[in-house]
Design a protein around this motif. Structure first.
Motif, PDB file in Angstrom:
ATOM      1  N   TRP A 201     -43.549 -17.569  22.773  1.00 29.88           N
ATOM      2  CA  TRP A 201     -43.018 -17.635  24.132  1.00 29.88           C
ATOM      3  C   TRP A 201     -42.482 -16.280  24.581  1.00 29.88           C
ATOM      4  O   TRP A 201     -42.695 -15.876  25.737  1.00 29.88           O
ATOM      5  CB  TRP A 201     -41.906 -18.684  24.201  1.00 29.88           C
ATOM      6  N   LYS A 202     -41.797 -15.563  23.709  1.00 23.95           N
ATOM      7  CA  LYS A 202     -41.223 -14.279  24.112  1.00 23.95           C
ATOM      8  C   LYS A 202     -42.146 -13.096  23.830  1.00 23.95           C
ATOM      9  O   LYS A 202     -41.843 -11.973  24.229  1.00 23.95           O
ATOM     10  CB  LYS A 202     -39.883 -14.048  23.415  1.00 23.95           C
ATOM     11  N   GLY A 203     -43.305 -13.327  23.166  1.00 20.67           N
ATOM     12  CA  GLY A 203     -44.192 -12.226  22.838  1.00 20.67           C
ATOM     13  C   GLY A 203     -45.433 -12.123  23.695  1.00 20.67           C
ATOM     14  O   GLY A 203     -45.938 -11.021  23.924  1.00 20.67           O
ATOM     15  N   TRP A 204     -45.946 -13.256  24.217  1.00 19.88           N
ATOM     16  CA  TRP A 204     -47.205 -13.192  24.955  1.00 19.88           C
ATOM     17  C   TRP A 204     -47.097 -12.433  26.268  1.00 19.88           C
ATOM     18  O   TRP A 204     -48.106 -11.831  26.695  1.00 19.88           O
ATOM     19  CB  TRP A 204     -47.767 -14.591  25.184  1.00 19.88           C
ATOM     20  N   PRO A 205     -45.948 -12.395  26.964  1.00 15.42           N
ATOM     21  CA  PRO A 205     -45.916 -11.587  28.192  1.00 15.42           C
ATOM     22  C   PRO A 205     -46.165 -10.103  27.950  1.00 15.42           C
ATOM     23  O   PRO A 205     -46.701  -9.418  28.828  1.00 15.42           O
ATOM     24  CB  PRO A 205     -44.494 -11.838  28.736  1.00 15.42           C
ATOM     25  N   PHE A 206     -45.799  -9.599  26.773  1.00  9.72           N
ATOM     26  CA  PHE A 206     -46.099  -8.200  26.475  1.00  9.72           C
ATOM     27  C   PHE A 206     -47.602  -7.984  26.387  1.00  9.72           C
ATOM     28  O   PHE A 206     -48.141  -7.001  26.928  1.00  9.72           O
ATOM     29  CB  PHE A 206     -45.416  -7.785  25.175  1.00  9.72           C
ATOM     30  N   ALA A 207     -48.304  -8.887  25.707  1.00 13.92           N
ATOM     31  CA  ALA A 207     -49.760  -8.800  25.650  1.00 13.92           C
ATOM     32  C   ALA A 207     -50.361  -8.937  27.046  1.00 13.92           C
ATOM     33  O   ALA A 207     -51.317  -8.225  27.392  1.00 13.92           O
ATOM     34  CB  ALA A 207     -50.309  -9.880  24.718  1.00 13.92           C
ATOM     35  N   PHE A 208     -49.822  -9.822  27.844  1.00 16.47           N
ATOM     36  CA  PHE A 208     -50.288  -9.992  29.223  1.00 16.47           C
ATOM     37  C   PHE A 208     -50.133  -8.702  30.014  1.00 16.47           C
ATOM     38  O   PHE A 208     -51.050  -8.277  30.746  1.00 16.47           O
ATOM     39  CB  PHE A 208     -49.507 -11.135  29.881  1.00 16.47           C
ATOM     40  N   LEU A 209     -49.008  -8.033  29.868  1.00 15.23           N
ATOM     41  CA  LEU A 209     -48.749  -6.798  30.618  1.00 15.23           C
ATOM     42  C   LEU A 209     -49.704  -5.687  30.197  1.00 15.23           C
ATOM     43  O   LEU A 209     -50.261  -4.974  31.048  1.00 15.23           O
ATOM     44  CB  LEU A 209     -47.299  -6.375  30.392  1.00 15.23           C
ATOM     45  N   ILE A 210     -49.923  -5.526  28.888  1.00 16.65           N
ATOM     46  CA  ILE A 210     -50.780  -4.448  28.407  1.00 16.65           C
ATOM     47  C   ILE A 210     -52.236  -4.702  28.776  1.00 16.65           C
ATOM     48  O   ILE A 210     -52.955  -3.799  29.240  1.00 16.65           O
ATOM     49  CB  ILE A 210     -50.630  -4.299  26.883  1.00 16.65           C
ATOM     50  N   VAL A 211     -52.707  -5.923  28.595  1.00 17.62           N
ATOM     51  CA  VAL A 211     -54.096  -6.236  28.927  1.00 17.62           C
ATOM     52  C   VAL A 211     -54.331  -6.133  30.430  1.00 17.62           C
ATOM     53  O   VAL A 211     -55.384  -5.644  30.878  1.00 17.62           O
ATOM     54  CB  VAL A 211     -54.462  -7.637  28.406  1.00 17.62           C
ATOM     55  N   MET A 212     -53.363  -6.557  31.218  1.00 17.30           N
ATOM     56  CA  MET A 212     -53.515  -6.460  32.662  1.00 17.30           C
ATOM     57  C   MET A 212     -53.625  -5.003  33.111  1.00 17.30           C
ATOM     58  O   MET A 212     -54.405  -4.677  34.020  1.00 17.30           O
ATOM     59  CB  MET A 212     -52.320  -7.137  33.352  1.00 17.30           C
ATOM     60  N   ALA A 213     -52.879  -4.114  32.458  1.00 17.13           N
ATOM     61  CA  ALA A 213     -53.011  -2.687  32.765  1.00 17.13           C
ATOM     62  C   ALA A 213     -54.369  -2.155  32.334  1.00 17.13           C
ATOM     63  O   ALA A 213     -54.967  -1.326  33.025  1.00 17.13           O
ATOM     64  CB  ALA A 213     -51.888  -1.904  32.077  1.00 17.13           C
ATOM     65  N   GLY A 214     -54.870  -2.615  31.180  1.00 15.56           N
ATOM     66  CA  GLY A 214     -56.179  -2.166  30.732  1.00 15.56           C
ATOM     67  C   GLY A 214     -57.308  -2.640  31.620  1.00 15.56           C
ATOM     68  O   GLY A 214     -58.324  -1.944  31.781  1.00 15.56           O
ATOM     69  N   LEU A 215     -57.162  -3.799  32.218  1.00 17.91           N
ATOM     70  CA  LEU A 215     -58.211  -4.327  33.100  1.00 17.91           C
ATOM     71  C   LEU A 215     -58.373  -3.505  34.363  1.00 17.91           C
ATOM     72  O   LEU A 215     -59.443  -3.550  35.005  1.00 17.91           O
ATOM     73  CB  LEU A 215     -57.902  -5.773  33.466  1.00 17.91           C
ATOM     74  N   GLN A 216     -57.342  -2.751  34.755  1.00 18.51           N
ATOM     75  CA  GLN A 216     -57.447  -1.954  35.968  1.00 18.51           C
ATOM     76  C   GLN A 216     -58.440  -0.812  35.818  1.00 18.51           C
ATOM     77  O   GLN A 216     -58.920  -0.272  36.830  1.00 18.51           O
ATOM     78  CB  GLN A 216     -56.063  -1.378  36.330  1.00 18.51           C
ATOM     79  N   ASN A 217     -58.746  -0.414  34.576  1.00 18.48           N
ATOM     80  CA  ASN A 217     -59.661   0.702  34.346  1.00 18.48           C
ATOM     81  C   ASN A 217     -61.121   0.281  34.261  1.00 18.48           C
ATOM     82  O   ASN A 217     -61.991   1.143  34.064  1.00 18.48           O
ATOM     83  CB  ASN A 217     -59.271   1.436  33.056  1.00 18.48           C
TER      84      ASN A 217
END
Length: 330
Positions: A201-217
């Motif tokens: 619960w407290k760890g998946w938002p970090f993965a969400f944030l990093i992957v979402m930034a990677g998708l912008q490229n």
């Protein structure tokens, strides 16, 4: 073309000659070169005091027979050589057997937590690439678990998992009637699932944030071309999204692994000083060996072994990922 120097002679100086191109060295250039090191100096000092010095002290303590009798003057504790390490890796003895069990629990917990965090975070990030009403608000809501202080969030979960008046038992037993009786979530075998739920619960938002930034490229033209060729959503994710996110995922998985394997705050706030056997992570086990049973030498030896294990795993992982990157480039 020549230039005559006034009063000092008529020696010609050619503008294209090396002497004319060279000028006096400016003192400001030297200052600019040293400025980055000066700015890094406070961080280097803090790193030395907060991490490196305690690390060296912990390594020294691992070679001492340091117990509660030498807390006042730990330097006077007798040297034990590698006895603490032998005791820690003697899996036939009680200390080594308990450490091995804790290590296996930590490995299973880490693999499940990292895998679920990555899967949930990646799925949510891919879904958030589409434009729809309320997307910005939903992104903010997704990041709330990551933004909350760890202790406040975990304490809230600890109250929710209480046996008598917790929200989880109230929903599962009283309202949905999925269980015959209220379950114990903070003791026994269920404690492992409690720890896993809170960690994800407290760890998946970090993965969400990093992957979402990677998708912008990732260029949108790739998806448009794939759609024209008849590729569906799953084919686009498999052929375009995941390969393009490989560099991001390599770093993300390594960071999640190190954070989860070393996690101390979550089990400590949930279970206290002595975690249940099913949720006895290495971090809390080392704390208990050091500050509950007062065997600082043995606890320090366990910490050094944990550090060596993480260094080896990190080195092997970086080696394998670098080879895979070179193979993909070829």
């Amino acid at each position: 073309m020549t230039t005559t120097l006034p009063e000092t002679g008529t020696r010609p100086v050619h503008k294209n000659s090396p002497g004319a191109a060279r000028g006096p060295r400016r003192p400001g250039r030297i200052k600019r070169i040293g400025l980055p090191y000066l700015l890094l100096l406070p961080a280097l000092i803090l790193e030395l005091l907060v991490h490196l010095v305690p690390m060296v002290i912990g390594i020294v303590m691992s070679f001492k027979e340091l117990t509660q009798f030498y807390i006042r003057d730990w330097g006077a504790a007798p040297w034990s050589g590698i006895d603490n390490y032998k005791l820690s890796v003697d899996f036939n003895g009680p200390v080594g057997e308990a450490l091995l069990h804790s290590f296996l629990v930590t490995v299973g917990f880490t693999l499940l937590s990292v895998g679920l965090c990555w899967a949930i975070g990646t799925s949510a990030a891919i879904y958030m690439q589409d434009t729809f009403r309320g997307r910005g608000l939903l992104r903010t809501v997704f990041l709330i678990p990551y933004a909350l202080p760890v202790y406040a969030a975990v304490i809230t979960w600890a109250f929710m998992f209480q046996h008598d008046n917790g929200l989880v038992n109230h929903v599962l037993h009283d309202q949905l009637h999925l269980t015959d009786k209220p379950s114990f979530w903070l003791i026994g075998d269920n404690s492992f699932y409690t720890l896993l739920i809170v960690s994800v619960w407290k760890g998946w938002p970090f993965a969400f944030l990093i992957v979402m930034a990677g998708l912008q490229n990732i260029p949108k033209e790739l998806y448009e071309a794939a759609a024209l060729d008849g590729a569906g959503m799953w084919q686009q994710i498999r052929r375009i999204t995941l390969p393009s996110l490989r560099p991001v995922n390599q770093v993300l998985i390594l960071v999640l692994f190190l954070w989860t394997f070393n996690d101390f705050n979550t089990p400590y706030v949930l279970f206290g000083k002595a975690a249940p056997e099913a949720a006895d992570l290495v971090s809390i086990h080392i704390y208990q060996s050091s500050f509950v049973t007062w065997n600082f030498g043995t606890g320090s030896a366990m910490s050094v072994l944990l550090l060596l294990f993480l260094l080896v795993v990190t080195g092997v992982y970086l080696l394998l990922t670098s080879r895979g990157r070179k193979t993909a480039d070829v």
